[in-house]
Design a protein around this motif. Structure first.
Motif, PDB file in Angstrom:
ATOM      1  N   ALA A 260      38.422  35.756  22.955  1.00 18.10           N
ATOM      2  CA  ALA A 260      38.456  34.302  22.823  1.00 18.10           C
ATOM      3  C   ALA A 260      37.105  33.800  22.338  1.00 18.10           C
ATOM      4  CB  ALA A 260      38.806  33.658  24.161  1.00 18.10           C
ATOM      5  N   LYS A 261      37.122  32.890  21.354  1.00 16.29           N
ATOM      6  CA  LYS A 261      35.871  32.350  20.820  1.00 16.29           C
ATOM      7  C   LYS A 261      35.723  30.857  21.058  1.00 16.29           C
ATOM      8  CE  LYS A 261      35.137  35.697  17.120  1.00 16.29           C
ATOM      9  NZ  LYS A 261      34.735  35.869  15.702  1.00 16.29           N
ATOM     10  N   ARG A 262      36.748  30.219  21.576  1.00 14.85           N
ATOM     11  CA  ARG A 262      36.705  28.769  21.679  1.00 14.85           C
ATOM     12  C   ARG A 262      35.884  28.317  22.883  1.00 14.85           C
ATOM     13  NH1 ARG A 262      43.063  28.217  19.732  1.00 14.85           N
ATOM     14  NH2 ARG A 262      42.592  29.198  17.728  1.00 14.85           N
ATOM     15  N   ILE A 263      35.101  27.282  22.652  1.00 17.76           N
ATOM     16  CA  ILE A 263      34.249  26.702  23.685  1.00 17.76           C
ATOM     17  C   ILE A 263      34.801  25.333  24.040  1.00 17.76           C
ATOM     18  CG2 ILE A 263      31.910  25.895  24.217  1.00 17.76           C
ATOM     19  CD1 ILE A 263      30.946  27.913  22.029  1.00 17.76           C
ATOM     20  N   LEU A 264      35.027  25.102  25.313  1.00 12.89           N
ATOM     21  CA  LEU A 264      35.541  23.820  25.772  1.00 12.89           C
ATOM     22  C   LEU A 264      34.375  22.847  25.943  1.00 12.89           C
ATOM     23  CD1 LEU A 264      37.777  21.983  26.852  1.00 12.89           C
ATOM     24  CD2 LEU A 264      37.472  23.070  29.105  1.00 12.89           C
ATOM     25  N   LEU A 265      34.282  21.872  25.049  1.00 12.52           N
ATOM     26  CA  LEU A 265      33.217  20.863  25.128  1.00 12.52           C
ATOM     27  C   LEU A 265      33.714  19.712  25.986  1.00 12.52           C
ATOM     28  CD1 LEU A 265      31.944  20.822  21.422  1.00 12.52           C
ATOM     29  CD2 LEU A 265      31.131  22.186  23.362  1.00 12.52           C
ATOM     30  N   TRP A 266      33.388  19.795  27.263  1.00 13.08           N
ATOM     31  CA  TRP A 266      33.915  18.890  28.284  1.00 13.08           C
ATOM     32  C   TRP A 266      32.818  17.889  28.654  1.00 13.08           C
ATOM     33  CZ3 TRP A 266      38.778  18.306  29.779  1.00 13.08           C
ATOM     34  CH2 TRP A 266      39.076  17.662  30.986  1.00 13.08           C
ATOM     35  N   PRO A 267      32.778  16.713  28.021  1.00 14.55           N
ATOM     36  CA  PRO A 267      31.646  15.795  28.217  1.00 14.55           C
ATOM     37  C   PRO A 267      31.542  15.288  29.652  1.00 14.55           C
ATOM     38  CG  PRO A 267      33.423  14.726  27.002  1.00 14.55           C
ATOM     39  CD  PRO A 267      33.791  16.181  27.097  1.00 14.55           C
ATOM     40  N   TRP A 268      30.304  14.997  30.025  1.00 11.42           N
ATOM     41  CA  TRP A 268      30.048  14.587  31.410  1.00 11.42           C
ATOM     42  C   TRP A 268      30.802  13.326  31.793  1.00 11.42           C
ATOM     43  CZ3 TRP A 268      28.463   9.740  32.239  1.00 11.42           C
ATOM     44  CH2 TRP A 268      27.714   9.084  31.255  1.00 11.42           C
ATOM     45  N   ILE A 269      31.192  12.504  30.819  1.00 10.48           N
ATOM     46  CA  ILE A 269      31.927  11.284  31.156  1.00 10.48           C
ATOM     47  C   ILE A 269      33.263  11.609  31.800  1.00 10.48           C
ATOM     48  CG2 ILE A 269      33.133  10.952  28.951  1.00 10.48           C
ATOM     49  CD1 ILE A 269      32.413   7.958  29.191  1.00 10.48           C
ATOM     50  N   ASN A 270      33.843  12.778  31.478  1.00  8.32           N
ATOM     51  CA  ASN A 270      35.089  13.188  32.134  1.00  8.32           C
ATOM     52  C   ASN A 270      34.862  13.396  33.624  1.00  8.32           C
ATOM     53  OD1 ASN A 270      36.291  13.172  29.636  1.00  8.32           O
ATOM     54  ND2 ASN A 270      36.474  15.403  29.443  1.00  8.32           N
ATOM     55  N   THR A 271      33.751  14.038  33.964  1.00  8.87           N
ATOM     56  CA  THR A 271      33.428  14.255  35.374  1.00  8.87           C
ATOM     57  C   THR A 271      33.252  12.927  36.092  1.00  8.87           C
ATOM     58  OG1 THR A 271      32.331  16.336  34.802  1.00  8.87           O
ATOM     59  CG2 THR A 271      31.795  15.371  36.942  1.00  8.87           C
ATOM     60  N   ASN A 272      32.584  12.001  35.444  1.00  5.83           N
ATOM     61  CA  ASN A 272      32.396  10.671  36.020  1.00  5.83           C
ATOM     62  C   ASN A 272      33.738   9.993  36.277  1.00  5.83           C
ATOM     63  OD1 ASN A 272      30.526   8.397  36.684  1.00  5.83           O
ATOM     64  ND2 ASN A 272      31.613   7.407  34.996  1.00  5.83           N
ATOM     65  N   GLU A 273      34.663  10.131  35.334  1.00  5.14           N
ATOM     66  CA  GLU A 273      35.966   9.471  35.462  1.00  5.14           C
ATOM     67  C   GLU A 273      36.844  10.132  36.514  1.00  5.14           C
ATOM     68  OE1 GLU A 273      37.450   9.340  31.436  1.00  5.14           O
ATOM     69  OE2 GLU A 273      36.324   7.505  30.997  1.00  5.14           O
ATOM     70  N   VAL A 274      36.673  11.438  36.720  1.00  4.74           N
ATOM     71  CA  VAL A 274      37.399  12.114  37.791  1.00  4.74           C
ATOM     72  C   VAL A 274      36.848  11.686  39.149  1.00  4.74           C
ATOM     73  CG1 VAL A 274      37.828  14.341  38.892  1.00  4.74           C
ATOM     74  CG2 VAL A 274      38.112  14.101  36.414  1.00  4.74           C
ATOM     75  N   GLU A 275      35.519  11.718  39.284  1.00  8.14           N
ATOM     76  CA  GLU A 275      34.902  11.403  40.574  1.00  8.14           C
ATOM     77  C   GLU A 275      35.136   9.959  40.990  1.00  8.14           C
ATOM     78  OE1 GLU A 275      30.829  12.568  40.787  1.00  8.14           O
ATOM     79  OE2 GLU A 275      31.339  14.705  40.857  1.00  8.14           O
ATOM     80  N   ASN A 276      35.270   9.047  40.019  1.00  7.74           N
ATOM     81  CA  ASN A 276      35.488   7.642  40.333  1.00  7.74           C
ATOM     82  C   ASN A 276      36.950   7.227  40.211  1.00  7.74           C
ATOM     83  OD1 ASN A 276      32.676   6.338  40.765  1.00  7.74           O
ATOM     84  ND2 ASN A 276      32.390   7.639  38.966  1.00  7.74           N
ATOM     85  N   ASN A 277      37.838   8.231  40.132  1.00  7.62           N
ATOM     86  CA  ASN A 277      39.286   8.013  40.111  1.00  7.62           C
ATOM     87  C   ASN A 277      39.721   7.104  38.964  1.00  7.62           C
ATOM     88  OD1 ASN A 277      41.706   8.835  41.329  1.00  7.62           O
ATOM     89  ND2 ASN A 277      41.947   6.837  42.326  1.00  7.62           N
ATOM     90  N   ILE A 278      38.993   7.181  37.857  1.00  7.47           N
ATOM     91  CA  ILE A 278      39.346   6.390  36.680  1.00  7.47           C
ATOM     92  C   ILE A 278      40.460   7.059  35.897  1.00  7.47           C
ATOM     93  CG2 ILE A 278      38.454   5.510  34.470  1.00  7.47           C
ATOM     94  CD1 ILE A 278      35.695   5.346  35.847  1.00  7.47           C
ATOM     95  N   ALA A 279      40.431   8.386  35.851  1.00  2.00           N
ATOM     96  CA  ALA A 279      41.442   9.145  35.111  1.00  2.00           C
ATOM     97  C   ALA A 279      41.737  10.438  35.868  1.00  2.00           C
ATOM     98  CB  ALA A 279      40.969   9.444  33.697  1.00  2.00           C
ATOM     99  N   PRO A 280      42.527  10.350  36.943  1.00  2.00           N
ATOM    100  CA  PRO A 280      42.799  11.543  37.763  1.00  2.00           C
ATOM    101  C   PRO A 280      43.454  12.681  36.980  1.00  2.00           C
ATOM    102  CG  PRO A 280      43.491   9.533  38.887  1.00  2.00           C
ATOM    103  CD  PRO A 280      43.162   9.137  37.487  1.00  2.00           C
ATOM    104  N   ALA A 281      44.180  12.363  35.909  1.00  2.00           N
ATOM    105  CA  ALA A 281      44.866  13.405  35.143  1.00  2.00           C
ATOM    106  C   ALA A 281      43.899  14.410  34.534  1.00  2.00           C
ATOM    107  CB  ALA A 281      45.711  12.771  34.033  1.00  2.00           C
ATOM    108  N   LEU A 282      42.643  14.013  34.369  1.00  2.00           N
ATOM    109  CA  LEU A 282      41.664  14.916  33.782  1.00  2.00           C
ATOM    110  C   LEU A 282      41.471  16.189  34.608  1.00  2.00           C
ATOM    111  CD1 LEU A 282      38.933  12.372  32.632  1.00  2.00           C
ATOM    112  CD2 LEU A 282      40.272  13.862  31.130  1.00  2.00           C
ATOM    113  N   LYS A 283      41.633  16.090  35.900  1.00  2.00           N
ATOM    114  CA  LYS A 283      41.434  17.258  36.753  1.00  2.00           C
ATOM    115  C   LYS A 283      42.490  18.314  36.478  1.00  2.00           C
ATOM    116  CE  LYS A 283      40.418  18.627  41.503  1.00  2.00           C
ATOM    117  NZ  LYS A 283      40.209  18.148  42.909  1.00  2.00           N
ATOM    118  N   ALA A 284      43.753  17.886  36.368  1.00  2.00           N
ATOM    119  CA  ALA A 284      44.828  18.831  36.062  1.00  2.00           C
ATOM    120  C   ALA A 284      44.656  19.404  34.661  1.00  2.00           C
ATOM    121  CB  ALA A 284      46.184  18.142  36.188  1.00  2.00           C
ATOM    122  N   THR A 285      44.219  18.566  33.723  1.00  2.00           N
ATOM    123  CA  THR A 285      43.991  19.040  32.357  1.00  2.00           C
ATOM    124  C   THR A 285      42.891  20.091  32.324  1.00  2.00           C
ATOM    125  OG1 THR A 285      44.718  16.943  31.401  1.00  2.00           O
ATOM    126  CG2 THR A 285      43.325  18.339  30.034  1.00  2.00           C
ATOM    127  N   ALA A 286      41.830  19.859  33.082  1.00  2.00           N
ATOM    128  CA  ALA A 286      40.735  20.821  33.127  1.00  2.00           C
ATOM    129  C   ALA A 286      41.218  22.174  33.638  1.00  2.00           C
ATOM    130  CB  ALA A 286      39.606  20.290  34.002  1.00  2.00           C
TER     131      ALA A 286
END
Length: 298
Positions: free
Chosen positions: A42-68
């Motif tokens: 596998a060569k693909r790198i998942l570029l997961w920006p820190w704003i996603n973490t912020n949105e998970v921790e603040n319950n802005i976009a809970p679906a991001l956790k399952a996607t991750a």
């Protein structure tokens, strides 16, 4: 223009950023297993920006956790990166983390301490250096001085090092040439950091040819494996963006000199006006777009 720049400006407006200080959990895979995954086909790198973490921790976009979790378990990614030195908690540690010292400030203080925390549980990590220093006003000489700190880290912790990743602007070649002339011998990088973004007006076929030529030229100039830490189409035409992403992925997968590559767009909204909605890999709910599903093989 790209993620680290845009999200840094957003950070000044988001009061919740201070909450993003992930607690380091015990890894679920051994160091050997992480290393095997990172060296797999596998060569693909998942570029997961820190704003996603912020949105998970603040319950802005809970679906991001399952996607991750879906992405980490897909088997199509070898690394995750977030332009930061701390591991995003919502991304399972079954996916090896590549920390980045994206700015001069990351080479000391809290960001450096977070890097050392990561290296305490993830051995043989791949550490990325400065993000687009040619745009940030960092000279090649200054970057080489900072690089010496990373060389010492390689000696003490066995990490592998990625050069600063410049833009694909013509002037960036001179910057990189100057930098590489300063880091030979024991300071030689393990990987060459590369960025490539298309124009919004050329055809997909033109941009695919430009991208292949540029990446190949960069490798031929220094003969070290290429770590493409940012690449994407900026075309507003969905068909053109799809063709660029799919054709370039298939091509990069086949190149022995390409260690890994990461497409931007793993966020609920485009990072800025430069980024194309047609190249987004997540939808506004935090789920996968069709392109995101294709890259993840799900």
């Amino acid at each position: 223009m790209h993620f680290v720049q845009t999200f840094k400006s957003v950070a000044s407006l988001v009061a919740g950023l201070a909450l993003v200080s992930p607690t380091l959990a015990v890894p679920v895979e051994t160091t050997q297993e992480l290393s095997q995954r990172a060296s797999s086909g596998a060569k693909r790198i998942l570029l997961w920006p820190w704003i996603n973490t912020n949105e998970v921790e603040n319950n802005i976009a809970p679906a991001l956790k399952a996607t991750a979790s879906t992405l980490a378990d897909s088997g199509h990614f070898k690394l995750v990166a977030n332009w930061e030195t701390w591991h995003p908690d919502e991304v399972p540690k079954s996916l090896a983390f590549s920390p980045q010292l994206a700015t001069r400030d990351h080479f000391s203080g809290e960001r450096w301490n977070q890097l050392m925390d990561v290296l305490s549980w993830q051995k043989d990590a791949i550490v990325q250096s400065l993000n687009e220093p040619d745009l940030a006003g960092v000279s090649a000489a200054d970057a080489a001085n900072l690089w010496s700190q990373l060389v010492n880290l390689r000696k003490s912790h066995g990490v592998k090092l990625v050069t600063p990743a410049c833009t694909s602007n013509p002037a960036s070649k001179d910057w990189l040439s100057d930098f590489m002339g300063r880091v030979g011998g024991d300071s030689k990088p393990d990987y060459l950091g590369v960025h490539f973004y298309t124009t919004s007006t050329n055809s997909a076929d033109q941009e695919i040819e430009y991208a292949k030529n540029y990446i190949t030229e960069q490798y031929n100039a220094y003969k070290i494996p290429v770590f493409i830490s940012e690449i994407s189409s900026t075309s507003r035409d969905p068909a053109a963006a799809k063709k660029f992403i799919e054709d370039m992925s298939n091509w990069m997968d086949q190149q022995d000199f390409v260690f890994g590559y990461g497409f931007t767009g793993w966020s609920r909204k485009p990072a800025d006006e430069f980024s194309s909605p047609a190249a987004q890999l997540l939808n506004e709910s935090g789920g996968l777009t069709d392109l995101g599903k294709w890259l993840a093989g799900v």
